[in-house]
Scaffold this active site. Structure first.
Site, PDB file in Angstrom:
ATOM      1  CG  ASP A   1      24.876  -8.245 -33.113  1.00 12.08           C
ATOM      2  OD1 ASP A   1      25.670  -7.662 -33.376  1.00 12.08           O
ATOM      3  OD2 ASP A   1      24.316  -8.240 -31.935  1.00 12.08           O
TER       4      ASP A   1
HETATM    5  C1  BGC Z   1      26.430  -6.054 -30.660  1.00  8.61           C
HETATM    6  C2  BGC Z   1      25.960  -5.115 -31.468  1.00  8.61           C
HETATM    7  C3  BGC Z   1      26.837  -4.107 -31.999  1.00  8.61           C
HETATM    8  C4  BGC Z   1      27.881  -5.170 -32.791  1.00  8.61           C
HETATM    9  C5  BGC Z   1      28.993  -4.298 -33.636  1.00  8.61           C
HETATM   10  C6  BGC Z   1      27.576  -6.873 -31.175  1.00  8.61           C
HETATM   11  O1  BGC Z   1      28.405  -7.700 -30.331  1.00  8.61           O
HETATM   12  O2  BGC Z   1      25.627  -7.092 -30.095  1.00  8.61           O
HETATM   13  O3  BGC Z   1      24.924  -4.281 -30.645  1.00  8.61           O
HETATM   14  O4  BGC Z   1      26.232  -3.316 -33.035  1.00  8.61           O
HETATM   15  O5  BGC Z   1      28.616  -6.084 -32.087  1.00  8.61           O
HETATM   16  O6  BGC Z   1      29.835  -3.964 -32.729  1.00  8.61           O
END
Ligand code: BGC
Length: 765
Positions: A289
């Site tokens: 993530d």
């Molecule tokens: C989130 C994810 C997301 C990623 C990319 C993160 O802050 O937890 O769900 O896919 O950002 O945008």
């Protein structure tokens, strides 16, 4: 022809078909291996590490870091993937840099958070889950993939399959709610919808299952918080939806931010390698993530070099945004902290994904302006969004059949959510065209034309506290604020309300009151809006609460005082029209709650499939001394899991079992007659639960094991049948073996998890 011979020929054809298919698959794998072997022989260590680097194109970010110097990094072969870059022109330009200006011309993979639609936005995932309609959910994912791939993308960070039983956690809105079985079916439907049958087709996206794992069980419902959970609970309740998505063929997995029993997911070798790869056989790649590698420093696992090495060795292949891999892995190879084989393994998996997407054949296969023009926001997609929204709404209360309304007279649409288009798409709709999304009022007006006169007032602010309101209306999801004294605003609103025949109170949360980093300790409708609601009720006019929310809310007061409550979550682009469809009876609501609505936030986590305890309450009691309960509130939910009303009524006959014994490898049919006893055609979700009465470990008091959504005309009846097999009775025992234990079971059938009829049977050897 004799039926037996026909069958034999059919079976033979099937086998030949399967063999051809398998042979083709093996050939494809051999071709891919040869291609990648050859390519990797030419790659330097730096270029291999470059493939593990995912940067943001800058359109949307959620953390502190934003990628810099993207262009020169592409040219140097330091970037494997880009996310949040949209439009064919921009994606083509970036891909051109990679395939024309980098040494080995390796194409880039382009990702995006396409969560519940791309430009055409469908209801938030929790709302889609409320439809209990797997075909519909798959279609919404298919449309999302069609639009996003037409804009140049080939990878989506979805489905989000985190089970959550804590309504304080804002991201409950992004998943399918509290239930393992429902969540698993939805996970499969979404992967099939995104990926279709062929990842290399130009209208499919590679799915990314997230957030692996257990992110939805963050302590106290506070985002990014630690999770501490028994293996027994993990395997039985929280892990199955991720596994279902993997079994459905998801090409990638995203790590979660949280700590799991002392080892954060992003550095968790047991999770990423033992479970995901060795136990489940996952053969795609794992991406972290957003800056999750870097965050391991704050988790307390060491400096950037240390945590980057540890993540790679745990089984992570791609580093989202943080560039820990890019900047430290070479040094770690030199110092012997990771081996070149570790890097090769990761690089190979990333290259394989690109190969499967067809990017080596044609890096521009997803870049087609003509398709972008035809597909994005196509009217057929909008029609599906309207249908999906209508099917996601849950009718929570409808006293004296106040709904549906008649299409005449004047309706006052009042409240801070009444005229804000930007809030309709809901959280995580980063590619939505907020400026062009109609508000509830505008959507209703366009659906109703001049049959109904709509009048409007803001009614109240979203929240009393201006600073809180600002935090809850970020990213362009605006709601105007009126700083005059509350009494003045209320008096005006009441004046407008008095001119109407019916009041629609558009209240609840703004879209940014749920989603990432939007946890709440008070999960009621904000006090200032409740005061407005009370004033509207005092007018004596019929009031319908159209409730916007991204989580289960506590609605105890509203349930007592408001005659009709329609929960519309955040319905996406076509929310307003879909609300008009339902309020005025063109569509009969059929949504059922995918998560329990508690009476009080103090009951959270509250879920239907809890354990019995050694001191359960006696039936019908809500307090007994020295029993498992609270002094001040009963254990009951306000609205149970699976609950939702219709404009019509359904009657259930007595469930009938085909036998009172299920033999291993046998099957048992449970059937029930369901009749539409009201005066509207309607859809009903018939639900089947089981309880394993005695086990080697304690078992939940109820577990969903099947559901069917049926449509009945007034007066029509249908026999609904479920087949139970030993598989449905299996669970992970204390040794984590997946077993069904002989003994007595209860099977429950009904319209929600509370209102059921039961029968008993035995599983025997
Ligand atoms: C989130 C994810 C997301 C990623 C990319 C993160 O802050 O937890 O769900 O896919 O950002 O945008």
């Amino acid at each position: 022809m004799h039926i037996q011979i026909k069958r034999l020929i059919f079976a033979a054809c099937l086998m030949v078909g399967m063999t051809i298919h398998t042979v083709k698959g093996q050939q494809h794998k051999r071709d891919m291996d040869n291609f990648i072997n050859e390519l990797m022989q030419q790659m330097t260590l730096d270029e291999k590490i470059g493939q593990l680097n995912l940067v943001t194109g800058g359109d949307a970010t959620t953390g502190a870091a934003v990628s810099t110097d993207v262009e020169s990094k592409i040219k140097q072969g330091n970037i494997g993937g880009i996310f949040s870059m949209t439009s064919v022109a921009r994606i083509r330009a970036a891909q051109e840099l990679a395939v024309n200006h980098s040494r080995l011309k390796i194409p880039i993979i382009f990702g995006m958070d396409v969560i519940h639609g791309y430009k055409t936005i469908f209801p938030i995932p929790l709302g889609l889950a409320a439809s209990w309609d797997m075909g519909l959910i798959q279609e919404t994912a298919r449309i999302a993939a069609t639009e996003a791939s037409a804009d140049g993308l080939n990878w989506t960070f979805s489905p989000m399959v985190d089970i959550s039983r804590d309504a304080r956690w804002g991201r409950i809105s992004e998943g399918s709610g509290e239930d393992t079985y429902l969540g698993s079916r939805i996970a499969e439907a979404m992967v099939h919808g995104y990926q279709g049958k062929d990842l290399a087709a130009t209208n499919t996206l590679m799915a990314c299952v997230k957030h692996f794992a257990l992110y939805g069980a963050a302590e106290a419902g506070r985002d990014y918080n630690a999770t501490d959970m028994s293996l027994h609970r993990m395997y039985n309740e929280y892990l199955p939806p991720y596994k279902a998505a993997i079994d459905a063929g998801a090409g990638s997995v995203m790590t979660s931010f949280n700590d799991i029993n002392g080892v954060p997911a992003t550095a968790n070798k047991w999770l990423m390698t033992d479970v995901l790869r060795n136990q489940w056989g996952f053969d795609g790649f794992v991406v972290t993530d957003y800056t999750a590698v870097n965050e391991l420093i704050d988790h307390g696992l060491g400096d950037l070099q240390e945590v980057s090495a540890r993540s790679l060795k745990a089984g992570v292949e791609m580093d989202m945004v943080g560039e820990g891999f890019l900047t430290t892995l070479k040094k770690s190879v030199e110092e012997g902290k990771v081996s070149e084989a570790d890097i090769d393994r990761a690089c190979r998996l990333v290259l394989e994904a690109k190969y499967k997407l067809g990017l080596f054949d044609d890096p521009f296969r997803y870049c087609d302006e003509q398709r972008a023009k035809e597909e994005i926001g196509n009217p057929a997609h909008l029609a599906k969004a309207r249908e999906a929204a209508g099917k996601s709404f849950v009718l929570l209360k409808n006293e004296d059949q106040l709904l549906p309304l008649k299409k005449h007279g004047t309706v006052a649409v009042i409240g801070p959510l009444a005229n804000t288009g930007s809030n309709m798409p809901g959280t995580w709709s980063v590619s939505a065209d907020l400026e062009r999304t109609p508000s509830l009022l505008e959507g209703m007006q366009s659906a109703l034309g001049n049959q109904v006169k709509l009048i409007h007032h803001l009614g109240s602010n979203l929240l009393d506290d201006a600073a809180y309101q600002e935090r809850a209306t970020l990213f362009g999801r605006t709601i105007p604020r009126d700083e005059r004294p509350e009494a003045e605003i209320l008096a005006e609103a009441v004046e407008v309300a008095r001119q109407a025949d019916v009041i629609v109170a558009a209240l609840g949360e703004s879209s940014e009151m749920s989603g990432e980093s939007s946890s709440r300790t008070d999960i009621g409708i904000p006090a200032v809006q409740q005061r407005l609601l009370a004033e509207l009720l005092k007018t004596g006019k019929p009031v319908v609460l159209v409730l916007f929310t991204g989580r289960p809310l506590t609605l105890t007061w509203e349930d007592k005082h408001v005659p009709a409550i329609l929960n519309v979550w955040f319905g996406g682009t076509e929310t307003g029209k879909a609300v008009a469809d339902v309020l005025f009876g063109d569509v009969n609501p059929s949504g059922k709650l995918p998560a329990t609505f508690p009476q009080h936030v103090g009951q959270v986590p509250l879920y239907y499939s809890h354990k019995n305890t050694g001191r359960p309450l006696a039936d019908g009691q809500w307090f007994q001394k020295f029993r498992s309960n609270y002094l001040d509130v009963s254990n009951d939910p306000l609205y149970p899991f699976g609950y939702g009303l219709s404009y019509t009524t359904f009657a259930y006959g007595e469930p009938v079992l085909s036998a009172d014994t299920l033999l291993r490898n046998g099957n048992l049919q449970v059937s029930v007659e369901v009749s539409n006893t009201g005066s509207y055609a309607g859809e009903e979700v018939v639900q089947l639960y089981i309880r394993d009465l005695v086990g080697s470990v304690t078992r939940p008091v109820k577990e969903l094991k099947g559901f069917q959504k049926i449509q009945l005309a007034p007066g029509q009846s249908q026999q609904v049948a479920f087949d139970l097999t030993e598989e449905d009775l299996k669970f992970y025992n204390a040794d984590l073996e997946h077993v069904a234990e002989t003994g007595e079971f209860i099977v429950f059938v009904g319209t929600n998890s509370r209102d059921v009829q039961e029968k008993r049977f035995y599983l025997k050897d």
